[in-house]
Design an enzyme around this catalytic site. Structure first.
Site, PDB file in Angstrom:
ATOM      1  N   GLU A 435       1.022  -1.147   0.106  1.00 48.74           N
ATOM      2  CA  GLU A 435       0.070   0.199   0.063  1.00 48.74           C
ATOM      3  C   GLU A 435       1.025   1.088   0.017  1.00 48.74           C
ATOM      4  O   GLU A 435       1.689   1.431   0.746  1.00 48.74           O
ATOM      5  CB  GLU A 435      -0.996   0.139   1.304  1.00 48.74           C
ATOM      6  N   ASP A 508      -1.099  -0.888   5.542  1.00 49.10           N
ATOM      7  CA  ASP A 508      -1.042  -0.328   7.010  1.00 49.10           C
ATOM      8  C   ASP A 508      -1.886  -0.988   7.999  1.00 49.10           C
ATOM      9  O   ASP A 508      -3.125  -1.373   7.511  1.00 49.10           O
ATOM     10  CB  ASP A 508      -1.519   1.258   6.854  1.00 49.10           C
ATOM     11  N   ASP A 510      -4.158   0.187   9.735  1.00 48.15           N
ATOM     12  CA  ASP A 510      -5.257   1.262   9.992  1.00 48.15           C
ATOM     13  C   ASP A 510      -6.316   0.985   9.025  1.00 48.15           C
ATOM     14  O   ASP A 510      -6.612   0.040   8.595  1.00 48.15           O
ATOM     15  CB  ASP A 510      -4.564   2.679   9.761  1.00 48.15           C
ATOM     16  N   ASP A 512      -7.767   2.496   6.455  1.00 44.71           N
ATOM     17  CA  ASP A 512      -7.586   2.430   5.047  1.00 44.71           C
ATOM     18  C   ASP A 512      -6.870   1.034   4.465  1.00 44.71           C
ATOM     19  O   ASP A 512      -7.182   0.462   3.621  1.00 44.71           O
ATOM     20  CB  ASP A 512      -6.781   3.406   4.562  1.00 44.71           C
TER      21      ASP A 512
END
Ligand code: TSJ
Length: 650
Positions: A435, A508, A510, A512
């Protein structure tokens, strides 16, 4: 396999059946054994189809014999004028007497079944029949006994000719037979097989009560199958564990001469096409002309509807048949004469006239049905589903074209983003799908280029907008994944061409990042399922924390680990929480996430991917309630920390 009429006439008599059982019932294995039972039941079903009986009882007896009983008119007991013997005798001792003796309705049976009750008698150790008719009970007994003189078995001889044995006010026929264990591999009927068939027959014969008793077990069993909704109940049953997109199945029927058809249709929110068809109650697993005709009519009628109601504009192309069949559950039942079966397993209807008749009957009945105002909403739902299917199809085609034109400039551009590895052994090679460009850059520096390739994904566009799977497919990043892997997608998928045996998603920890994992897993699940089922797809786990003391650096991949690491340290450490891969320098990325000796990978299972797909469908769909419900029910659907983020993400 199937019998030949001429042979039968030449080899008159039941002994011929004994000599070549396979010719009459296909095999002497379990299939052939069950065929005997279907053969007998067929007669009661015909009686019911003609309106003379509404109840059939099948009993699996403790001695492995089977009893079939109905409340029909009873097999004729009077003397057949030409043959000079009773109707019952004709039925059980003359080969293929059915068609000749019985009324014309009998010619509906045929094909796989319909070899006649005499064949069952010939292959049974004994058979008894009781007929209740005109206030009287009649009984006859047959048996197959060793003929020592001829050193073979005399099949199906009358042991006790038909005679009156009592009075009754009931009507019906009751037949009990014991399959001959010297003929069959096994004479034990399968409760499972019998149950399935009886339930199916009950669905196909609306309102008919079929009772099944199994007296072989310690606990005798009794079940009744009866469906007053017929085919409508059948599709409801098939969709029982699915989410249907409308509640009441569409039912149509029609006749033309000797040809009768009826169909029930319902859709679920899945993508599989489940069209089941029957001819004279016999499943046509391989389909055939009736199915072809039905599908053609469905496509035409639904397209016409979509156009007339403005769902399709002038310039829009028609939907394809397959667009209208995503998520369809349909049962087709056809009754016709002179059936010809074809195909590998002789379960494909070959009669060419069945296609045209079926198409015109379906077209008439279906367009009538769907134009009823009450079906407006249903039709809108169906067409919306077809629209989604058509979009996915268009996107899939684009992606397919891409994988085909391997040397095109466009393709070169896409793969241009890929930093490939130098090694040529696919089994050893790894592809990191990373990513973000910055993390991608770090990964490129960090990797061991001998076997690790990097494909950076620009996180944002994929993440923010590309929600629907068709949009995902037309996404450039996804298309570069397809090119990089080399396998093709969907039907063209070929695992042998896979260039990297580990495909590792690195995003990541997180929201997203979780979303990207979800979308990628869904993509692989839909278009490269075998990649997952063969264990090639992984999720890379970056650490969440760095714990640094004067003398050491350690990484924690979840909160529990963090607790363990910091336990004995007091206050003598600095803690860094990683928000993204980009915060790590190449060395750290290598140490924590890419080095095969130290990294943590989760191998994605089919269940994980299916869950991800469900999540996408629920969360990206229009149904806000479903979305809320899903989040509250599944907020920790996976134990791994990284996946917990996935649920939190949306
Ligand atoms: F397989 C079988 F033949 F042994 C058999 C037939 C077994 C069982 C369980 C039922 C039957 C059967 C046959 N049930 N109902 C009938 N009906 C007739 O054979 C029948 C009766 C009357 C007339 C008529 O025209 O009056 C015609 C038929 C075909």
């Amino acid at each position: 396999m199937s019998y030949n009429a001429k042979d039968i006439q030449i080899l008159q008599g039941l002994d011929a059946v004994r000599m070549r059982p396979g010719m009459y019932i296909g095999s002497t294995g379990p299939r052939g054994l069950h065929h005997l039972l279907w053969e007998i039941i067929d007669n009661s079903i015909d009686e019911a189809a003609n309106g003379y009986c509404d109840r059939i009882i099948v009993t699996l007896n403790a001695d492995n014999s089977v009893t079939v009983e109905d409340n029909g008119r009873g097999i004729p007991v009077d003397i057949h004028p030409q043959k000079g013997i009773t109707g019952v005798e004709v039925v059980f001792t003359e080969l293929h007497a059915g068609g000749k003796f019985m009324d014309t309705s009998y010619s509906y049976s045929g094909g796989l079944h319909g070899v006649g009750a005499s064949v069952v008698n010939a292959l049974s150790r004994w058979l008894t029949v009781e007929v209740c008719k005109d206030g009287k009970v009649y009984k006859a007994e047959f048996e197959s006994t060793p003929d020592t003189a001829k050193r073979k078995i005399a099949s199906g001889r009358i042991k006790s000719p038909l005679r009156e044995v009592g009075k009754t006010d009931k009507r019906g026929t009751k037949v009990t037979f014991l399959p001959d264990k010297s003929v069959f591999e096994t004479i034990v009927f399968s409760l499972d097989v019998v149950t399935k068939r009886l339930r199916e027959l009950a669905f196909l014969n609306k309102g008919l009560a079929i009772e099944l008793c199994d007296l072989r077990a310690q606990e005798p069993l009794k079940r009744v199958y009866r469906y007053d909704g017929g085919l409508v109940d059948f599709v409801k049953y098939l969709n029982e564990d699915k989410n249907v997109i409308f509640k009441e199945p569409i039912f149509i029927s029609g006749s033309s001469g000797d040809f009768h058809m009826s169909v029930a249709i319902q859709y679920n929110d899945g993508y599989t096409e489940s069209v089941f068809s029957y001819v004279n109650n016999i499943p046509t697993t391989e389909g055939g002309m009736h199915e072809t005709g039905f599908k053609a009519a469905l496509t035409k009628v639904f397209n016409d509807y979509a156009r007339s109601k403005g769902f399709l504009k002038e310039k829009d192309p028609n939907f394809l048949g397959e667009d209208f069949r995503e998520g369809i559950t349909a049962v087709i039942s056809v009754k016709m004469k002179n059936v010809q079966f074809e195909g590998q397993t002789k379960t494909k209807l070959g009669n060419p006239e069945a296609r045209t008749i079926m198409e015109s009957l379906t077209a008439d009945a279906l367009s009538q049905a769907i134009h009823k105002p009450s079906l407006r909403a249903v039709m809108e739902t169906i067409i919306k589903k077809a629209e989604a299917a058509a979009k996915v199809r268009a996107a899939a085609r684009k992606a397919k074209e891409l994988t085909r034109q391997k040397n095109s400039i466009e393709n070169a551009n896409l793969v241009g983003k890929l930093s490939s590895c130098t090694g040529k052994k696919a089994e050893q090679n790894e592809l990191f799908i990373v990513e973000g460009d910055s993390a991608g850059g770090s990964a490129k520096q960090a990797r061991d280029r001998a076997f690790q390739a990097i494909l950076p994904l620009r996180g944002k566009p994929l993440n923010a907008e590309k929600k629907r799977i068709d949009q995902v497919l037309s996404n450039e990043e996804i298309r570069s994944i397809i090119s990089a892997l080399g396998t093709g997608i969907g039907e063209d998928f070929n695992l042998d061409n896979l260039k990297y045996h580990k495909v590792i998603i690195l995003s990541d920890a997180d929201q997203d990042g979780a979303h990207i994992k979800c979308i990628l897993m869904t993509f692989f699940f839909r278009y490269m399922k075998e990649l997952i089922s063969n264990g090639h797809l992984y999720i890379g786990l970056p650490p969440l924390y760095k714990v640094e003391t004067k003398s050491s650096v350690r990484y924690a991949y979840n909160n529990e680990e963090l607790g363990q690491i910091t336990k004995g340290l007091g206050k003598n450490y600095t803690l860094q929480r990683y928000k993204g891969l980009g915060e790590m320098n190449p060395d750290q990325l290598w140490e924590t996430t890419m080095d095969p000796a130290r990294r943590k990978l989760i191998r994605v299972s089919i269940e994980d991917a299916a869950e991800a797909e469900k999540l996408i469908t629920t969360l990206m769909g229009d149904n806000i309630e479903a979305r809320k419900r899903y989040i509250s029910e599944h907020s920790n659907f996976n134990k791994q920390d990284s996946f917990q983020e996935l649920a939190n993400a949306i």
